[in-house]
Design a protein around this motif. Structure first.
Motif, PDB file in Angstrom:
ATOM      1  N   GLU A  12     -12.805  11.597  27.542  1.00 12.15           N
ATOM      2  CA  GLU A  12     -12.616  11.925  26.244  1.00 12.15           C
ATOM      3  C   GLU A  12     -11.659  13.327  26.269  1.00 12.15           C
ATOM      4  O   GLU A  12     -10.983  14.161  25.878  1.00 12.15           O
ATOM      5  CB  GLU A  12     -13.782  12.537  25.617  1.00 12.15           C
ATOM      6  CG  GLU A  12     -13.736  12.848  24.025  1.00 12.15           C
ATOM      7  CD  GLU A  12     -14.541  13.404  23.113  1.00 12.15           C
ATOM      8  OE1 GLU A  12     -14.840  13.550  21.818  1.00 12.15           O
ATOM      9  OE2 GLU A  12     -16.297  12.966  23.026  1.00 12.15           O
ATOM     10  N   GLU A  13     -12.106  14.642  27.259  1.00 12.25           N
ATOM     11  CA  GLU A  13     -11.540  15.922  27.210  1.00 12.25           C
ATOM     12  C   GLU A  13     -10.164  15.795  28.213  1.00 12.25           C
ATOM     13  O   GLU A  13      -9.765  16.918  28.475  1.00 12.25           O
ATOM     14  CB  GLU A  13     -12.547  16.477  28.378  1.00 12.25           C
ATOM     15  CG  GLU A  13     -13.093  16.147  30.766  1.00 12.25           C
ATOM     16  CD  GLU A  13     -13.947  14.872  30.312  1.00 12.25           C
ATOM     17  OE1 GLU A  13     -14.849  14.683  31.151  1.00 12.25           O
ATOM     18  OE2 GLU A  13     -14.517  14.180  29.645  1.00 12.25           O
ATOM     19  N   PHE A  14     -10.098  14.336  28.547  1.00 10.03           N
ATOM     20  CA  PHE A  14      -8.885  14.556  29.600  1.00 10.03           C
ATOM     21  C   PHE A  14      -7.535  14.132  28.051  1.00 10.03           C
ATOM     22  O   PHE A  14      -6.661  14.250  28.354  1.00 10.03           O
ATOM     23  CB  PHE A  14      -8.644  13.567  30.305  1.00 10.03           C
ATOM     24  CG  PHE A  14      -8.963  14.680  31.407  1.00 10.03           C
ATOM     25  CD1 PHE A  14      -8.988  15.769  32.042  1.00 10.03           C
ATOM     26  CD2 PHE A  14     -10.185  13.670  32.332  1.00 10.03           C
ATOM     27  CE1 PHE A  14     -10.130  15.826  33.242  1.00 10.03           C
ATOM     28  CE2 PHE A  14     -10.846  14.175  33.132  1.00 10.03           C
ATOM     29  CZ  PHE A  14     -11.089  15.427  33.988  1.00 10.03           C
ATOM     30  N   MET A  15      -7.926  13.360  26.988  1.00 14.58           N
ATOM     31  CA  MET A  15      -7.053  13.142  26.034  1.00 14.58           C
ATOM     32  C   MET A  15      -5.857  13.570  26.401  1.00 14.58           C
ATOM     33  O   MET A  15      -4.722  13.224  26.069  1.00 14.58           O
ATOM     34  CB  MET A  15      -8.037  12.344  24.858  1.00 14.58           C
ATOM     35  CG  MET A  15      -7.112  12.577  24.007  1.00 14.58           C
ATOM     36  SD  MET A  15      -8.647  10.784  22.659  1.00 14.58           S
ATOM     37  CE  MET A  15      -7.942  11.861  21.516  1.00 14.58           C
ATOM     38  N   GLY A  16      -6.374  15.010  25.188  1.00 12.99           N
ATOM     39  CA  GLY A  16      -4.699  16.149  25.070  1.00 12.99           C
ATOM     40  C   GLY A  16      -3.929  15.635  26.061  1.00 12.99           C
ATOM     41  O   GLY A  16      -3.100  15.521  25.777  1.00 12.99           O
ATOM     42  N   THR A  17      -4.876  16.213  27.281  1.00 13.70           N
ATOM     43  CA  THR A  17      -3.226  16.306  28.428  1.00 13.70           C
ATOM     44  C   THR A  17      -2.575  15.670  28.546  1.00 13.70           C
ATOM     45  O   THR A  17      -1.067  15.078  29.037  1.00 13.70           O
ATOM     46  CB  THR A  17      -4.182  16.681  29.540  1.00 13.70           C
ATOM     47  OG1 THR A  17      -5.048  17.285  29.596  1.00 13.70           O
ATOM     48  CG2 THR A  17      -3.230  16.876  30.769  1.00 13.70           C
ATOM     49  N   VAL A  18      -3.235  13.731  28.502  1.00 17.75           N
ATOM     50  CA  VAL A  18      -3.047  12.679  28.735  1.00 17.75           C
ATOM     51  C   VAL A  18      -1.721  12.212  27.598  1.00 17.75           C
ATOM     52  O   VAL A  18      -0.558  12.463  28.156  1.00 17.75           O
ATOM     53  CB  VAL A  18      -3.594  11.236  28.808  1.00 17.75           C
ATOM     54  CG1 VAL A  18      -3.141   9.900  29.079  1.00 17.75           C
ATOM     55  CG2 VAL A  18      -4.006  11.265  30.189  1.00 17.75           C
ATOM     56  N   ILE A  19      -2.058  12.319  26.880  1.00 14.42           N
ATOM     57  CA  ILE A  19      -0.725  12.349  25.150  1.00 14.42           C
ATOM     58  C   ILE A  19       0.029  13.212  25.744  1.00 14.42           C
ATOM     59  O   ILE A  19       1.422  12.575  25.363  1.00 14.42           O
ATOM     60  CB  ILE A  19      -1.573  12.154  24.399  1.00 14.42           C
ATOM     61  CG1 ILE A  19      -2.938  11.419  23.762  1.00 14.42           C
ATOM     62  CG2 ILE A  19      -0.736  12.531  22.844  1.00 14.42           C
ATOM     63  CD1 ILE A  19      -3.416  11.435  22.258  1.00 14.42           C
ATOM     64  N   GLY A  20      -0.232  14.298  26.042  1.00 12.99           N
ATOM     65  CA  GLY A  20       1.240  15.319  26.457  1.00 12.99           C
ATOM     66  C   GLY A  20       2.273  14.775  27.729  1.00 12.99           C
ATOM     67  O   GLY A  20       3.329  14.614  27.319  1.00 12.99           O
ATOM     68  N   ARG A  46       7.506  11.267  28.238  1.00 15.90           N
ATOM     69  CA  ARG A  46       8.072  10.518  29.449  1.00 15.90           C
ATOM     70  C   ARG A  46       8.292   9.551  27.903  1.00 15.90           C
ATOM     71  O   ARG A  46       8.607   8.730  28.184  1.00 15.90           O
ATOM     72  CB  ARG A  46       6.776  10.357  30.420  1.00 15.90           C
ATOM     73  CG  ARG A  46       6.360  10.671  30.848  1.00 15.90           C
ATOM     74  CD  ARG A  46       4.896   9.947  31.948  1.00 15.90           C
ATOM     75  NE  ARG A  46       4.738  10.756  32.935  1.00 15.90           N
ATOM     76  CZ  ARG A  46       4.443  10.843  34.048  1.00 15.90           C
ATOM     77  NH1 ARG A  46       5.730   9.788  34.854  1.00 15.90           N
ATOM     78  NH2 ARG A  46       4.365  11.474  34.973  1.00 15.90           N
ATOM     79  N   ARG A  47       8.676  10.266  26.779  1.00 10.53           N
ATOM     80  CA  ARG A  47       9.722   9.803  25.397  1.00 10.53           C
ATOM     81  C   ARG A  47       8.449   8.185  24.878  1.00 10.53           C
ATOM     82  O   ARG A  47       8.718   7.235  24.518  1.00 10.53           O
ATOM     83  CB  ARG A  47      10.932   8.989  25.861  1.00 10.53           C
ATOM     84  CG  ARG A  47      12.047   9.649  26.515  1.00 10.53           C
ATOM     85  CD  ARG A  47      13.579   9.870  26.205  1.00 10.53           C
ATOM     86  NE  ARG A  47      13.643   8.212  27.897  1.00 10.53           N
ATOM     87  CZ  ARG A  47      14.180   6.997  27.183  1.00 10.53           C
ATOM     88  NH1 ARG A  47      13.920   6.464  26.542  1.00 10.53           N
ATOM     89  NH2 ARG A  47      14.405   6.854  28.934  1.00 10.53           N
ATOM     90  N   ALA A  48       7.209   8.634  25.286  1.00  8.70           N
ATOM     91  CA  ALA A  48       6.031   7.332  25.164  1.00  8.70           C
ATOM     92  C   ALA A  48       6.074   7.983  23.036  1.00  8.70           C
ATOM     93  O   ALA A  48       6.061   8.573  22.288  1.00  8.70           O
ATOM     94  CB  ALA A  48       4.378   7.343  25.623  1.00  8.70           C
ATOM     95  N   LYS A  49       5.987   6.388  22.591  1.00 13.98           N
ATOM     96  CA  LYS A  49       5.393   6.414  21.475  1.00 13.98           C
ATOM     97  C   LYS A  49       4.122   5.536  20.939  1.00 13.98           C
ATOM     98  O   LYS A  49       3.366   5.005  21.861  1.00 13.98           O
ATOM     99  CB  LYS A  49       6.109   5.313  20.606  1.00 13.98           C
ATOM    100  CG  LYS A  49       6.262   5.219  18.969  1.00 13.98           C
ATOM    101  CD  LYS A  49       7.057   3.900  18.776  1.00 13.98           C
ATOM    102  CE  LYS A  49       6.501   4.052  16.449  1.00 13.98           C
ATOM    103  NZ  LYS A  49       7.379   2.636  16.158  1.00 13.98           N
TER     104      LYS A  49
END
Length: 697
Positions: A613-621, A626-629
């Motif tokens: 959970e603590e890394f979710m914001g970093t991964v989404i950013g 990377r042009r992800a949707k």
């Protein structure tokens, strides 16, 4: 030779699942408990029978589908263990094409994972009846009922448990059979089997609840059970089993079992379920084929007395006997030394030897019969997807669909001596694996290999070095872009040459438009009614279009999703030829591509990232950069799951980046999903890079 096993006792099954769900571990236990092997092989130690390739043993993954035959009670099982990694999905595709049933393995911790959905959709496409096996019930965090719920929500499966677990994690010690209302309690040494006991008092309420759900689900798809269920009449064990079999064979119901293959618990009941509920070749509707001369549909009757008909679903190169062809026999029988007819290629073939495979080991047999999955040696022209039959009764079976490659690399030999050997190696590997493609780029003078992912190409290159002893250099991985058009145009293609004697004259009028359905590729239709072009030149027009479509006008990438109609043209009595019309079609197609607002397409990957959970914001950013949707977010305890669509060009070496972002605590899986238009600023860079390369060469 008399049939050893009655057709009703034959089961052609495959084991399919997401990577690391436990397919090969389950296969190894099946081989052990059926007496096929006398020692249990392990994936992690590289001793698994079904993972026989050096690359499989080193990496602990399945790369190629392996076949074997085993016997359980009075039944014969032809078993195919398939890969779980998305890069080798072609192996699942061609296996499901020829199988009568499948065991879908789910990890009770991971639940329904991305590749689980992919193999489920593949089984849906081929209408393959299946049973589900929820594995790894001994693992921390396992949840049988949560996985069952995900089967409903993610797969829309009409499924119900026919067993529920007795204990979980370290205390998992068996399962309650809901049909017979008995407990299968495993002994201290599970290899020695289990005891059948009465359901303990603390489990009786759960057993009654899930038994009622099972009968409800079966009643929804079976009139006989519904009649008794609504009138509250008692149901015997035989009645319930018969109804489950009827519903499973017709693909209306999926029985769900549980176990832990690694701890040797749950395999015997799974084998019983395979025999009780999955179909024999006689239970399925007749396979349909077409007459190659009339195009009319014909049904193939599953009988030894019918004319021989088989599908070649796989080609491999054996180091000792050379090329071998895996066949699924749908009707008739054939002996060693017999001649057969390839209806796809229209050539005669002679079978010099017939063998039954046990992974990579061969057992010579004299004859193959209806329902058999076996290997023929000595066939020269037959490739994957070809139909084999008797010449007096020709029939064509539907070919196998293969996915398009999404990644490519340049390859060249290190020395001139290796040049010929490399060409031979690439040809043999492309014959084996239809998702691996090789082509020569005229613009850059490079040999390009293309595949389903980085791991796929890594394995190919490793095999070139080890199996074929060729030293090769490879370039950086490149995305396999595509080109298409965005509007409808009508264009003229003319090829006229006069030189001394006979000249050349070809003239075509083409109508080009985008395909309505993405992924259809390039199609050609002859719409000429007046005979403006003689019929013998039409195939040359089609050939010119298809060859030109291999290289687009923007950056030389293959063209896709274009519908081409031949609407008019003209010819000269003397000067027209097949070559002139092929050239005219090529000129017209290129002109149409330029006029129809061409666009670059890029492969988009369906990715699932699992992270704390603590890394979710970093991964989404990072994914957004990377042009992800982002498609969906889910949570389980303190673990977050992120589902996203990401361009392949943005996620090369993503594993390294993800590890550094999450202190090595996250993982991801991905698979090709669809092609989408490249943003204009990126497309300009790709096109200008291609132009510079072309000029430099």
């Amino acid at each position: 030779m008399a049939r050893q096993i009655d057709l009703t006792k034959l089961r052609n099954i495959g084991i399919i699942a997401h990577i690391d769900a436990g397919k090969t571990t389950t296969s190894e236990r099946v081989l052990f408990y059926t007496g096929r092997t006398h020692k249990i092989g392990e994936v992690d130690s590289g001793t698994a029978t079904m993972d026989w390739m050096v690359q499989e043993q080193e990496r602990g993954i399945t790369i190629t589908a392996a076949c074997t035959t085993a016997f359980w009670k009075t039944f014969r099982l032809n078993l195919i263990d398939t890969p779980g990694h998305v890069d080798f999905t072609v192996e699942v595709e061609r296996s499901l094409k020829v199988l009568d049933g499948a065991v879908v393995v789910f990890c009770s911790v991971g639940g329904v994972e991305p590749q689980s959905e992919t193999v489920w959709r593949q089984a849906d496409r081929y209408n393959v009846p299946r049973i589900a096996y929820i594995n790894k019930m001994d693992r921390t965090g396992c949840n049988f009922f949560d996985t069952l719920e995900q089967m409903y929500s993610k797969l829309a499966a009409h499924a119900a448990a026919i067993q529920i677990p007795f204990g979980k994690e370290d205390s998992f010690n068996g399962m309650v059979d809901l049909i017979e209302n008995k407990l299968y309690s495993y002994k201290a040494d599970p290899v020695k089997g289990y005891d059948i006991l009465d359901v303990p008092p603390e489990m009786q309420a759960d057993a009654a609840k899930y038994r009622n759900i099972l009968i409800e689900k079966v009643a929804e798809v079976d009139d006989e059970i519904m009649e008794k269920y609504v009138h509250n009449l008692p149901l015997s064990v035989e009645e319930i089993k018969s109804a489950i079999r009827r519903a499973t064979v017709t693909n209306k119901f999926v029985p769900v079992l549980c176990g832990t293959s690694f701890r040797n618990k749950g395999i015997q009941p799974l084998l019983d379920a395979v025999c009780d509920y999955l179909p024999s070749p006689l239970d399925l509707p007749p396979i349909k084929g077409t007459d190659p001369d009339t195009g009319e549909f014909e049904e193939i009757v599953a009988s030894d007395d019918a004319p021989f008909c088989a599908l070649c679903f796989k080609v491999a190169v054996d180091p000792y006997v050379g090329r071998i062809n895996y066949l699924r026999v749908y009707s008739g029988k054939i002996k060693q030394g017999d001649y057969i007819f390839n209806a796809t290629k229209r050539v005669r073939e002679r079978i010099t030897k017939l063998v039954r495979m046990h992974a990579n080991r061969q057992e010579i047999i004299d004859e193959i019969m209806t329902g058999d999955i076996a290997v023929a040696v000595g066939i020269k022209e037959t490739k994957t997807g070809d139909t084999l039959c008797v010449e007096s009764n020709q029939i064509l079976l539907e070919a196998i669909r293969f996915p398009e490659p999404v990644i490519q690399q340049a390859i060249e030999p290190k020395t001139k001596n290796d040049q010929e050997k490399l060409g031979m190696a690439l040809h043999k590997l492309a014959e084996e694996d239809p998702s691996f493609r090789v082509h020569y780029n005229q613009e850059t003078g490079q040999t390009i290999i293309a595949g389903m992912g980085q791991l796929h190409l890594d394995i190919i290159i490793d095999r070139i070095v080890r199996e074929f002893s060729v030293e090769a250099q490879v370039g950086q991985p490149q995305v396999a872009y595509r080109e298409t058009i965005t509007k409808k145009v009508v264009v003229t293609g003319k090829f006229i040459q006069q030189s001394g004697g006979r000249g050349q004259y070809g003239h075509v009028v083409l109508e080009m438009e985008p395909q309505e359905t993405p992924g259809t590729g390039v199609t050609f239709e002859d719409k000429i009614k007046s005979g403006a072009i003689p019929q013998e030149f039409i195939p040359s027009v089609k050939k010119g279009i298809m060859e030109t479509a291999k290289s687009g006008v923007l950056a030389g990438y293959p063209v896709t999703d274009v519908k081409v109609l031949l609407i008019d043209g003209s010819y000269h009595d003397v000067d027209s030829s097949e070559m002139s019309f092929k050239m005219a079609a090529s000129i017209g197609f290129n002109e149409g591509m330029r006029k129809a607002s061409p666009r670059l397409l890029e492969p988009i990957m369906d990715m699932e990232v699992v992270c704390p959970e603590e890394f979710m914001g970093t991964v989404i950013g990072d994914l957004n950069s990377r042009r992800a949707k982002i498609v969906a977010l889910a949570s389980k305890a303190n673990i977050r799951t992120i589902r996203a669509n990401v361009p392949l060009s943005e996620i090369f070496n993503y594993a390294t980046a993800l590890r550094s972002l999450t202190q090595g605590r996250a993982s991801y899986t991905m698979e090709p999903s669809f092609y989408s238009e490249v943003p204009s600023h990126i497309a300009e860079r790709i096109v200008s890079g291609f132009s510079l390369t072309a000029k430099g060469s």
